[in-house]
Design an enzyme around this catalytic site. Structure first.
Site, PDB file in Angstrom:
ATOM      1  N   THR A  71      30.858  -6.589  67.801  1.00  0.00           N
ATOM      2  CA  THR A  71      31.208  -5.843  69.008  1.00  0.00           C
ATOM      3  C   THR A  71      32.712  -5.877  69.257  1.00  0.00           C
ATOM      4  O   THR A  71      33.443  -6.713  68.707  1.00  0.00           O
ATOM      5  CB  THR A  71      30.504  -6.433  70.240  1.00  0.00           C
ATOM      6  OG1 THR A  71      31.037  -7.749  70.485  1.00  0.00           O
ATOM      7  CG2 THR A  71      29.004  -6.514  70.041  1.00  0.00           C
TER       8      THR A  71
ATOM      9  N   GLN B  97      48.371  22.640  79.830  1.00  0.00           N
ATOM     10  CA  GLN B  97      49.083  21.413  79.471  1.00  0.00           C
ATOM     11  C   GLN B  97      48.185  20.175  79.489  1.00  0.00           C
ATOM     12  O   GLN B  97      48.361  19.272  78.653  1.00  0.00           O
ATOM     13  CB  GLN B  97      50.281  21.208  80.397  1.00  0.00           C
ATOM     14  CG  GLN B  97      51.413  22.192  80.126  1.00  0.00           C
ATOM     15  CD  GLN B  97      52.638  21.897  80.969  1.00  0.00           C
ATOM     16  OE1 GLN B  97      52.566  21.199  81.983  1.00  0.00           O
ATOM     17  NE2 GLN B  97      53.776  22.443  80.555  1.00  0.00           N
TER      18      GLN B  97
ATOM     19  N   TRP C 231      16.562  -4.495  64.615  1.00  0.00           N
ATOM     20  CA  TRP C 231      17.706  -3.588  64.540  1.00  0.00           C
ATOM     21  C   TRP C 231      18.207  -3.438  63.093  1.00  0.00           C
ATOM     22  O   TRP C 231      19.391  -3.340  62.851  1.00  0.00           O
ATOM     23  CB  TRP C 231      18.858  -4.054  65.440  1.00  0.00           C
ATOM     24  CG  TRP C 231      18.475  -4.399  66.836  1.00  0.00           C
ATOM     25  CD1 TRP C 231      18.523  -5.631  67.419  1.00  0.00           C
ATOM     26  CD2 TRP C 231      17.949  -3.504  67.823  1.00  0.00           C
ATOM     27  NE1 TRP C 231      18.067  -5.571  68.709  1.00  0.00           N
ATOM     28  CE2 TRP C 231      17.705  -4.269  69.005  1.00  0.00           C
ATOM     29  CE3 TRP C 231      17.655  -2.137  67.857  1.00  0.00           C
ATOM     30  CZ2 TRP C 231      17.199  -3.706  70.166  1.00  0.00           C
ATOM     31  CZ3 TRP C 231      17.141  -1.585  69.015  1.00  0.00           C
ATOM     32  CH2 TRP C 231      16.921  -2.359  70.149  1.00  0.00           C
TER      33      TRP C 231
ATOM     34  N   GLU D 251      28.536  -4.190  63.309  1.00  0.00           N
ATOM     35  CA  GLU D 251      29.473  -4.976  62.496  1.00  0.00           C
ATOM     36  C   GLU D 251      30.462  -5.767  63.351  1.00  0.00           C
ATOM     37  O   GLU D 251      31.615  -5.949  62.987  1.00  0.00           O
ATOM     38  CB  GLU D 251      30.247  -4.077  61.505  1.00  0.00           C
ATOM     39  CG  GLU D 251      29.423  -3.056  60.761  1.00  0.00           C
ATOM     40  CD  GLU D 251      28.261  -3.667  59.994  1.00  0.00           C
ATOM     41  OE1 GLU D 251      28.205  -4.902  59.842  1.00  0.00           O
ATOM     42  OE2 GLU D 251      27.392  -2.901  59.543  1.00  0.00           O
TER      43      GLU D 251
ATOM     44  N   GLY E 282      33.750  20.946  78.066  1.00  0.00           N
ATOM     45  CA  GLY E 282      33.140  21.194  79.363  1.00  0.00           C
ATOM     46  C   GLY E 282      31.627  21.216  79.282  1.00  0.00           C
ATOM     47  O   GLY E 282      31.014  20.411  78.577  1.00  0.00           O
TER      48      GLY E 282
ATOM     49  N   ARG F 164      38.483  29.413  73.593  1.00  0.00           N
ATOM     50  CA  ARG F 164      37.927  29.402  74.943  1.00  0.00           C
ATOM     51  C   ARG F 164      39.007  29.801  75.942  1.00  0.00           C
ATOM     52  O   ARG F 164      40.047  29.127  76.071  1.00  0.00           O
ATOM     53  CB  ARG F 164      37.397  28.018  75.284  1.00  0.00           C
ATOM     54  CG  ARG F 164      36.936  27.821  76.730  1.00  0.00           C
ATOM     55  CD  ARG F 164      35.712  28.647  77.045  1.00  0.00           C
ATOM     56  NE  ARG F 164      35.133  28.239  78.326  1.00  0.00           N
ATOM     57  CZ  ARG F 164      34.139  28.886  78.930  1.00  0.00           C
ATOM     58  NH1 ARG F 164      33.624  29.978  78.383  1.00  0.00           N
ATOM     59  NH2 ARG F 164      33.654  28.439  80.085  1.00  0.00           N
TER      60      ARG F 164
ATOM     61  N   GLN G 252      34.960  16.438  77.136  1.00  0.00           N
ATOM     62  CA  GLN G 252      35.671  16.944  78.305  1.00  0.00           C
ATOM     63  C   GLN G 252      36.302  18.305  78.022  1.00  0.00           C
ATOM     64  O   GLN G 252      36.241  19.217  78.862  1.00  0.00           O
ATOM     65  CB  GLN G 252      36.764  15.940  78.716  1.00  0.00           C
ATOM     66  CG  GLN G 252      37.356  16.188  80.089  1.00  0.00           C
ATOM     67  CD  GLN G 252      36.373  15.840  81.203  1.00  0.00           C
ATOM     68  OE1 GLN G 252      35.453  15.070  80.996  1.00  0.00           O
ATOM     69  NE2 GLN G 252      36.568  16.425  82.371  1.00  0.00           N
ATOM     70  N   ILE G 253      36.898  18.454  76.862  1.00  0.00           N
ATOM     71  CA  ILE G 253      37.525  19.729  76.496  1.00  0.00           C
ATOM     72  C   ILE G 253      36.476  20.829  76.390  1.00  0.00           C
ATOM     73  O   ILE G 253      36.701  21.974  76.795  1.00  0.00           O
ATOM     74  CB  ILE G 253      38.297  19.582  75.169  1.00  0.00           C
ATOM     75  CG1 ILE G 253      39.546  18.727  75.382  1.00  0.00           C
ATOM     76  CG2 ILE G 253      38.669  20.944  74.581  1.00  0.00           C
ATOM     77  CD1 ILE G 253      40.255  18.331  74.098  1.00  0.00           C
TER      78      ILE G 253
END
Length: 380
Positions: free
Chosen positions: A362, A275, A156, A360, A336, A264, A333-334
């Site tokens: 968890t 809202q 890694w 760096e 969509g 949109r 989410q906004i």
């Protein structure tokens, strides 16, 4: 950006950093993510702007930046492309280690090469079975006359695929010790790691040391200080970069979400007038400002040499990374259905944000360390 207490110079520099990110990073970030690689051209551009080794004094090719200015740079790099921010952070961690703990010969040999972009550096600590518990490193270093023989595996490792120089941590006679290892050293091999969730341009690799011989003069610091001093100070820098980079990621989500919500239209009006969407935007703005202020506080603490500066950086990294995850999820989410497409920047932000909670230290390691800090602070 809301940081009214920046100096005039800091505000001007922030404007320069933002313009650079808009010009050089934002247009290419999706390509770097898709191709799982960054370009040599952008590395050269970073070097040309003195953005590599920016904390290093000018005599060694750095910019001699203060911690606040460096944080502002890191935020904008993170807003533009997290893989590039990660590249700069890793490069800086190695340069910082050489400058702070290296010999004069090591400084003269490597720092100008790193800050100019001629030598690309990587920080090799993590192993297949060793992550957060860095003290459990299994790679060994054996003295053999004027040479050191390295045996073991690292995994890694960011930018292992293109790094010219590795800062490697191994046990020498049971003591944690740091070494500089050049890529073309016989016995060193690199296997690419691809298909990552996020920071996909970070060009990770698995490094194998098979009787890899290096000069004993490649030792950085003294035997036994590799973890407690060299790695710890470098990881603190990495956490600071990750914290500010998380702010940049949250800011990118905020900007993308406000722009999209403003154009949109659904149910006869822009969704920015709904809202519940306003609530998401309000939280995103408030959280981003909160994280930025925590990062600024950590920077001030570092510049003033406060004893708790490391813990202030932990606070910033912990909160900023969790805020980035929420901001990215809300941004998707906004947007969509538009937010889950391959062409949407917010889906890349969503994947990158989760990685910020892992690298760096968890989130859970941060909580443990901060819980201990809280107990101590309550007794003062």
């Amino acid at each position: 950006m809301i940081l009214s207490h920046l100096s005039t110079q800091q505000a001007e520099r922030h404007g320069e950093f933002r313009a650079f990110a808009d010009r050089a990073l934002v247009p290419q970030a999706d390509r770097f993510d898709r191709e799982q690689a960054i370009s040599r051209e952008v590395i050269a551009d970073l070097a040309g702007q003195a953005y590599l080794g920016a904390l290093i004094p000018k005599e060694f090719g750095g910019a001699g930046m203060g911690w606040i200015e460096y944080g502002l740079l890191t935020e904008e790099l993170g807003r533009g492309c997290q893989s590039i921010r990660n590249f700069v952070a890793v490069d800086d961690m190695v340069a910082h280690s050489i400058h702070k703990w290296g010999t004069e010969e090591q400084k003269e040999q490597w720092l100008l090469r790193i800050t100019s972009g001629r030598t690309l550096a990587a920080f090799a600590l993590t192993e297949p079975d060793v992550g957060s518990d860095a003290a459990a490193v299994e790679t060994t270093a054996t003295a053999d006359g004027t040479e050191i023989v390295l045996r073991g595996t690292k995994k890694w490792i960011s930018f292992a695929q293109i790094a010219d120089l590795f800062l490697v941590f191994a046990k020498l006679d049971g003591q944690h010790t740091a070494f500089l290892v050049e890529r073309d050293t016989p016995g060193l091999s690199v296997e690419p790691i691809e298909g990552l969730l996020g920071l996909r341009g970070s060009m990770l690799g698995r490094i194998t040391f098979d009787d890899c011989r290096i000069p004993a003069t490649n030792l950085v610091g003294r035997p036994g200080v590799g973890l407690t001093f060299v790695a710890s100070s470098a990881l603190d820098l990495g956490r600071y970069s990750t914290a500010w980079g998380s702010v940049g990621l949250a800011q990118a989500c905020l900007e993308a979400s406000t722009e999209y919500a403003g154009r949109r239209a659904q149910y006869g009006t822009e969704i920015s007038n709904h809202q519940l969407v306003q609530q998401l935007l309000a939280d995103m703005l408030t959280d981003t400002v909160t994280a930025r202020l925590l990062c600024h506080h950590a920077g001030v603490s570092k510049e003033q040499g406060e004893m708790e500066a490391v813990n202030h950086t932990l606070l910033a990294k912990y909160r900023a990374s969790t805020i980035a995850v929420k901001a990215a999820a809300d941004a998707v989410q906004i947007h969509g259905a538009q937010g889950i497409g391959a062409e949407a920047s917010v889906q890349r932000h969503h994947r990158d944000a989760k990685v910020m909670e892992i690298i760096e230290g968890t989130t859970q390691i941060q909580q443990t360390m901060l819980g201990q800090f809280a107990l101590r602070a309550a007794q003062l």
